[in-house]
Design an enzyme around this catalytic site. Structure first.
Site, PDB file in Angstrom:
ATOM      1  N   CYS A   1     -93.942 -56.144  -4.201  1.00 31.74           N
ATOM      2  CA  CYS A   1     -92.991 -57.241  -4.306  1.00 31.74           C
ATOM      3  C   CYS A   1     -91.846 -57.018  -5.271  1.00 31.74           C
ATOM      4  O   CYS A   1     -90.759 -57.223  -5.068  1.00 31.74           O
ATOM      5  CB  CYS A   1     -93.692 -58.620  -4.760  1.00 31.74           C
TER       6      CYS A   1
ATOM      7  N   GLU B   1     -95.176 -66.848  -6.666  1.00 29.83           N
ATOM      8  CA  GLU B   1     -94.627 -65.386  -6.941  1.00 29.83           C
ATOM      9  C   GLU B   1     -94.319 -64.771  -5.726  1.00 29.83           C
ATOM     10  O   GLU B   1     -95.298 -64.788  -4.650  1.00 29.83           O
ATOM     11  CB  GLU B   1     -95.818 -64.747  -7.440  1.00 29.83           C
TER      12      GLU B   1
END
Ligand code: NAP
Ligand code: MG
Length: 471
Positions: A279, A245
Site C-alpha cells: 500500500c 488503512e
C-alpha cells in the site's frame, strides 16, 4: 495439501456452524494448495459473545499480566517463524527470502514494539484535579488484507491485546494460512478464552456481520477504499469507531545530485518488492526533468535485473496474488500503452519462460501525472516515472493525488530532504530509507483515517475518560 477447517472461538478450535469450504490456490503454480472453511453470521455471533464475556476480565488485567502474555506469544512466534514464512510463500507468493525475512519480521517487530510501548504506556494521567484514563474500547473486529499478512494482523492484534481489548480477526480468503498459524501461536501462548477469536470466510459475510454487530465496539480495517467505505457505512448505524488503512499512489522524489542513479535503482527495486503489492509503495518516481534519460536508463536496468520466478527458489519477485489481480495489472499496463505512456521496461504478458502462475513483468513507464497509470493504484510491479522542473514542481506533482499514505525523498542535501518531507501531504515519509517501528503509519486524504504502529497504534484502541474532581 493444507486443511484448515476449524475456527478459533472462545479458546477452542470449533467447527463452523454451517459447514462450507473453499479451495485456496497457490499463485505460483495455479494449483490448489489446500482448503479452508467459510464461516457465517452464526459463527460471528458465537465469537462476539465470547469476546464480550472475555472483555469483562481481560480489560481489568494489569500491565504486568499483559506483558507476560505478550512475552509468551513472542517465544511461541519465534518457534513457528519458519512455518509462517512457508505459509506466506504458499498463500500469496512472496519469495522465500522475503517471506521468512521482512514478512515474518514485521510481525515480530510489531510484537516487540508492543512490549516496549506497554512497559510505560500512560493508561492514567493526572492533570490538576482531573484524572484522564485511557481504557480499552471493547470488542474489536480486525479485518485484514492478503498483501502483507503478518504485518497487517500483528499491527492490530498486539496493540489491541496490550490495551485490554478483546477481538475477532477476519483474515483474507487469499491468505488464510499464516493467520491460522498465528491463531495456533496465540492459543499455545495461553491467551485467555474469548480474548482472541478468528473466523475465516468472505468479507461480504463475516466482515459485514462484524461491522453491523451491535456488540462490536470498533472495526480496524486494512484494505481497499470501496470496502473501507462500505464498512464505514455499515458501522455508522451503531456508531462504532472505524480505523481505515487504505491504498496509495505514493510519490518518491529523487533529488538532483550525484546519487541520482543509485537512488533511482534503489527506488525501482523497492517498487518491485512483494510484486508491487504494498500500500505504501513508491509507485510514482519523480526525477529532475533535465536528467530524465539518465533516470530512465537506471530504472529500466534495475527493473530488467529483477529475477522473477518460483518463489520457493532464490528470486527477487514471485507472482502476484491471484488471476484477478494479474488481470487488473495487465489492464493497467494496456491502458498505459494505449494512453501513450513510454514503456521502458517490462510490458504485457508473463516474463519469458514462465507460462504458469500469476507472474508479471517488472514494468516501468515514463508518463505525466495526469494519466490513469499515474493516478490510480495498480497494486502490481508497475512504476511510473515523471519529470519535475524544480522542487516546487516536484512537490506540486507529489501532492496532486487523491491519496496521501506514504512519501519518499532521497538525496544528499539533508536540509532539502527535510523541507520536501514537510511539504508532502502524506502520513508517513521515509527520508533516504529511514524506517522505524515506533513511527505512526497511516494516511491523509483517501488513504485512510487511522494511525497504526507504535504508541499511536495503541491510541486507536482506547477510549478517553475524564474524572473531574479526582484529587
Ligand atoms: P479488500 O478487497 O478491501 O479486502 C480486505 C479485507 O476486507 C479482506 O479480508 C476482505 O475479505 C474484507 N472484505 C471484503 N468485503 C468486505 C465487506 N463488505 N465488509 C467487510 N470486510 C470486507 O482489499 P484487498 O484486495 O485484500 O487488498 C488490496 C487493497 O488494500 C489495496 O487497495 C491496498 O492499497 C490496500 N492496502 C492498504 C494497506 C494500508 O495499510 N494502508 C495495507 C495493505 C493493503 P475477502 O477475504 O473476502 O476478500
Ligand atoms: Mg478483495
Amino acid at each position: 495439501m493444507r486443511e484448515y477447517l476449524q475456527f478459533y472461538i472462545d479458546g477452542r478450535w470449533v467447527d463452523p456452524a454451517h459447514p462450507r469450504t473453499a479451495e485456496v490456490v497457490n499463485p505460483a503454480t495455479e494449483a490448489v494448495s489446500g482448503t479452508i472453511s467459510l464461516g457465517s453470521a452464526a459463527d460471528v455471533e458465537l465469537a462476539v459473545a465470547a469476546a464480550r464475556r472475555a472483555f469483562a476480565s481481560w480489560s481489568l488485567t494489569t500491565r504486568e499480566q499483559r506483558l507476560d502474555l505478550l512475552r509468551a506469544i513472542q517465544a511461541e512466534y519465534a518457534r513457528r517463524q519458519p512455518e509462517l514464512g512457508e505459509a506466506i510463500t504458499e498463500e500469496m507468493g512472496a519469495p522465500a527470502s522475503l517471506a521468512n525475512g521482512f514478512h515474518v519480521g514485521l510481525g515480530a517487530g510489531h510484537l516487540q514494539t508492543a512490549i516496549e510501548i506497554l512497559k510505560d504506556y500512560r493508561f492514567e494521567e493526572q492533570r490538576g484535579a482531573t484524572m484522564i484514563a485511557r481504557e480499552p474500547i471493547g470488542v474489536c473486529a480486525l479485518i485484514t488484507p492478503w498483501n502483507w499478512p503478518m504485518n497487517q494482523t500483528c499491527v492490530k492484534i498486539f496493540p489491541a491485546l496490550a490495551t485490554g481489548c478483546t477481538m475477532i480477526l477476519k483474515p483474507p480468503q487469499l491468505a488464510p494460512y499464516s493467520a491460522q498459524i498465528l491463531a495456533e501461536i496465540l492459543d499455545a501462548a495461553g491467551v485467555p478464552a474469548g480474548v482472541f477469536n478468528m473466523i475465516q470466510g468472505a468479507g461480504s459475510v463475516i466482515g459485514t456481520a462484524l461491522s453491523t454487530h451491535p456488540d462490536v465496539d470498533m472495526v480496524s480495517f486494512t484494505g481497499s477504499e470501496p470496502v473501507g467505505v462500505q464498512i464505514s457505512r455499515d458501522a455508522a448505524q451503531t456508531v462504532k469507531r472505524v480505523g481505515l488503512e487504505l491504498g496509495g499512489k505514493s510519490p518518491f522524489i529523487v533529488l538532483d545530485d550525484d546519487d541520482l542513479t543509485a537512488n533511482v535503482t534503489g527506488a525501482t527495486a523497492g517498487m518491485m518488492g512483494n510484486s508491487g503489492q504494498t500500500c505504501s509503495a513508491g509507485s510514482r518516481l519523480l526525477v529532475p526533468a533535465a536528467r530524465i534519460d539518465e533516470a530512465t536508463a537506471a530504472a529500466a536496468a534495475a527493473a530488467d535485473a529483477v529475477s522473477v520466478g518460483d518463489p520457493t527458489g532464490n528470486v527477487a519477485m514471485g507472482p502476484v496474488v491471484s488471476m484477478a489481480q494479474y488481470d487488473i495489472i495487465q489492464d493497467y499496463i494496456g491502458r498505459g500503452l494505449d494512453g501513450g505512456a513510454e514503456l521502458v521496461a517490462g510490458g504485457l504478458g508473463r516474463p519469458e519462460g514462465l507460462d504458469r502462475g500469476w507472474f508479471v513483468k517488472p514494468t516501468v513507464f515514463v508518463t505525466t501525472n495526469d494519466t490513469i497509470i499515474a493516478r490510480e493504484e495498480i497494486f502490481g510491479p508497475v512504476l511510473v516515472i515523471i519529470g519535475y522542473d524544480d522542487i516546487d514542481h516536484a512537490i506540486e506533482i507529489a501532492n496532486d493525488t487523491e491519496f496521501g499514505l506514504a512519501g519518499y525523498v532521497n538525496g544528499r542535501d539533508t536540509e532539502l530532504c527535510r523541507a520536501v518531507a514537510k511539504r508532502m501531504r502524506t502520513g508517513w515519509i521515509s527520508i533516504n530509507g529511514g524506517f522505524d517501528f515506533h513511527a505512526p503509519f497511516g494516511g491523509y486524504k483517501r488513504s485512510g483515517n487511522g494511525r497504526e504502529w507504535g504508541e499511536f497504534g495503541f491510541d486507536e484502541y482506547v477510549e478517553i475518560k475524564s474524572m473531574l474532581g479526582y484529587g
